[in-house]
Write a protein that holds these residues in place. Structure first.
Motif, PDB file in Angstrom:
ATOM      1  N   LYS A  41       0.841  -1.205   0.000  1.00 60.05           N
ATOM      2  CA  LYS A  41       0.000   0.000   0.000  1.00 60.05           C
ATOM      3  C   LYS A  41       0.870   1.247   0.000  1.00 60.05           C
ATOM      4  O   LYS A  41       1.984   1.247   0.554  1.00 60.05           O
ATOM      5  N   PRO A  42       0.388   2.316  -0.604  1.00 57.15           N
ATOM      6  CA  PRO A  42       1.143   3.580  -0.585  1.00 57.15           C
ATOM      7  C   PRO A  42       1.464   4.002   0.847  1.00 57.15           C
ATOM      8  O   PRO A  42       0.670   3.790   1.771  1.00 57.15           O
ATOM      9  N   SER A  43       2.631   4.591   1.001  1.00 55.53           N
ATOM     10  CA  SER A  43       3.200   5.095   2.257  1.00 55.53           C
ATOM     11  C   SER A  43       3.862   3.995   3.105  1.00 55.53           C
ATOM     12  O   SER A  43       4.573   4.321   4.056  1.00 55.53           O
ATOM     13  N   GLN A  44       3.649   2.727   2.760  1.00 53.13           N
ATOM     14  CA  GLN A  44       4.277   1.657   3.531  1.00 53.13           C
ATOM     15  C   GLN A  44       5.737   1.481   3.129  1.00 53.13           C
ATOM     16  O   GLN A  44       6.198   2.070   2.150  1.00 53.13           O
ATOM     17  N   THR A  45       6.435   0.654   3.879  1.00 52.54           N
ATOM     18  CA  THR A  45       7.808   0.296   3.550  1.00 52.54           C
ATOM     19  C   THR A  45       7.836  -1.068   2.894  1.00 52.54           C
ATOM     20  O   THR A  45       7.293  -2.035   3.418  1.00 52.54           O
ATOM     21  N   LEU A  46       8.471  -1.112   1.733  1.00 51.00           N
ATOM     22  CA  LEU A  46       8.658  -2.360   1.004  1.00 51.00           C
ATOM     23  C   LEU A  46       9.972  -2.990   1.446  1.00 51.00           C
ATOM     24  O   LEU A  46      11.014  -2.311   1.469  1.00 51.00           O
ATOM     25  N   SER A  47       9.912  -4.272   1.813  1.00 50.81           N
ATOM     26  CA  SER A  47      11.134  -5.007   2.131  1.00 50.81           C
ATOM     27  C   SER A  47      11.180  -6.264   1.273  1.00 50.81           C
ATOM     28  O   SER A  47      10.256  -7.070   1.293  1.00 50.81           O
ATOM     29  N   LEU A  48      12.250  -6.406   0.532  1.00 47.33           N
ATOM     30  CA  LEU A  48      12.489  -7.574  -0.316  1.00 47.33           C
ATOM     31  C   LEU A  48      13.807  -8.212   0.081  1.00 47.33           C
ATOM     32  O   LEU A  48      14.797  -7.509   0.293  1.00 47.33           O
ATOM     33  N   THR A  49      13.812  -9.532   0.144  1.00 47.16           N
ATOM     34  CA  THR A  49      15.014 -10.264   0.539  1.00 47.16           C
ATOM     35  C   THR A  49      15.534 -11.079  -0.621  1.00 47.16           C
ATOM     36  O   THR A  49      14.751 -11.672  -1.381  1.00 47.16           O
ATOM     37  N   CYS A  50      16.835 -11.092  -0.764  1.00 47.46           N
ATOM     38  CA  CYS A  50      17.505 -11.901  -1.767  1.00 47.46           C
ATOM     39  C   CYS A  50      18.302 -12.993  -1.065  1.00 47.46           C
ATOM     40  O   CYS A  50      19.184 -12.695  -0.244  1.00 47.46           O
ATOM     41  N   THR A  51      18.001 -14.229  -1.384  1.00 43.74           N
ATOM     42  CA  THR A  51      18.738 -15.378  -0.841  1.00 43.74           C
ATOM     43  C   THR A  51      19.736 -15.840  -1.876  1.00 43.74           C
ATOM     44  O   THR A  51      19.363 -16.125  -3.022  1.00 43.74           O
ATOM     45  N   VAL A  52      20.994 -15.908  -1.474  1.00 41.91           N
ATOM     46  CA  VAL A  52      22.078 -16.262  -2.377  1.00 41.91           C
ATOM     47  C   VAL A  52      22.576 -17.668  -2.060  1.00 41.91           C
ATOM     48  O   VAL A  52      22.757 -18.020  -0.891  1.00 41.91           O
ATOM     49  N   SER A  53      22.810 -18.443  -3.091  1.00 45.57           N
ATOM     50  CA  SER A  53      23.411 -19.763  -2.914  1.00 45.57           C
ATOM     51  C   SER A  53      24.552 -19.914  -3.905  1.00 45.57           C
ATOM     52  O   SER A  53      24.598 -19.245  -4.933  1.00 45.57           O
ATOM     53  N   GLY A  54      25.471 -20.786  -3.563  1.00 46.86           N
ATOM     54  CA  GLY A  54      26.613 -21.029  -4.428  1.00 46.86           C
ATOM     55  C   GLY A  54      27.859 -20.254  -4.042  1.00 46.86           C
ATOM     56  O   GLY A  54      28.961 -20.577  -4.492  1.00 46.86           O
ATOM     57  N   ILE A  55      27.697 -19.232  -3.222  1.00 50.25           N
ATOM     58  CA  ILE A  55      28.819 -18.421  -2.779  1.00 50.25           C
ATOM     59  C   ILE A  55      28.378 -17.622  -1.571  1.00 50.25           C
ATOM     60  O   ILE A  55      27.203 -17.219  -1.474  1.00 50.25           O
ATOM     61  N   SER A  56      29.301 -17.382  -0.671  1.00 50.00           N
ATOM     62  CA  SER A  56      28.983 -16.548   0.486  1.00 50.00           C
ATOM     63  C   SER A  56      28.983 -15.079   0.074  1.00 50.00           C
ATOM     64  O   SER A  56      29.849 -14.627  -0.682  1.00 50.00           O
TER      65      SER A  56
END
Length: 132
Positions: A13-28
């Motif tokens: 919704k407008p005015s909210q905070t968007l949080s997106l997570t990226c999970t990485v595999s194959g390398i630290s």
């Protein structure tokens, strides 16, 4: 081989905070000299670099590296964090508006985040729509 996967809400919704997570595999994500970025593509527009976090946890955003993606409004609303125990990094975008509707990608690439041809690993992307 590096693999990246975005996760998060598809509708915000407008005015909210968007949080997106990226999970990485194959390398630290703490492996020296690697840089991890968030990039988005609004409908009908080109790629837009949002920010980068490096192997040490330092962060870089539009303007701080003299990029051509000049968007001061975006810069003031963007932050990136990481959880090394989960090998993840997260985008936080505050005070979203419908103009933030886009496909959001996480990727591995150069310190100069706007040099899109130099990226060597991309997540498939996740659609985020900002609407009430």
């Amino acid at each position: 081989q590096v693999q990246l996967q975005e996760s998060g809400p598809g509708l915000v919704k407008p005015s909210q905070t968007l949080s997106l997570t990226c999970t990485v595999s194959g390398i630290s994500i703490t492996t020296k000299d690697y840089y991890w970025s968030w990039i988005r593509q609004p409908p009908g527009k080109g790629l837009e670099w949002l920010g980068t976090i490096d192997y040490s946890g330092s962060t870089y955003y539009s303007l701080s590296l003299g990029s051509t993606d000049y968007n001061p409004s975006l810069r003031s609303r963007t932050s990136i964090s990481r959880d090394t125990s989960k090998n993840q990094f997260t985008l936080h975008l505050s005070s979203v508006t419908p103009e933030d509707t886009a496909v959001y990608h996480c990727a591995r690439g150069p310190l100069d985040g706007w040099k899109y041809s130099q990226y060597d690993g991309w997540g498939q992307g996740t659609q985020v729509t900002v609407s009430s």
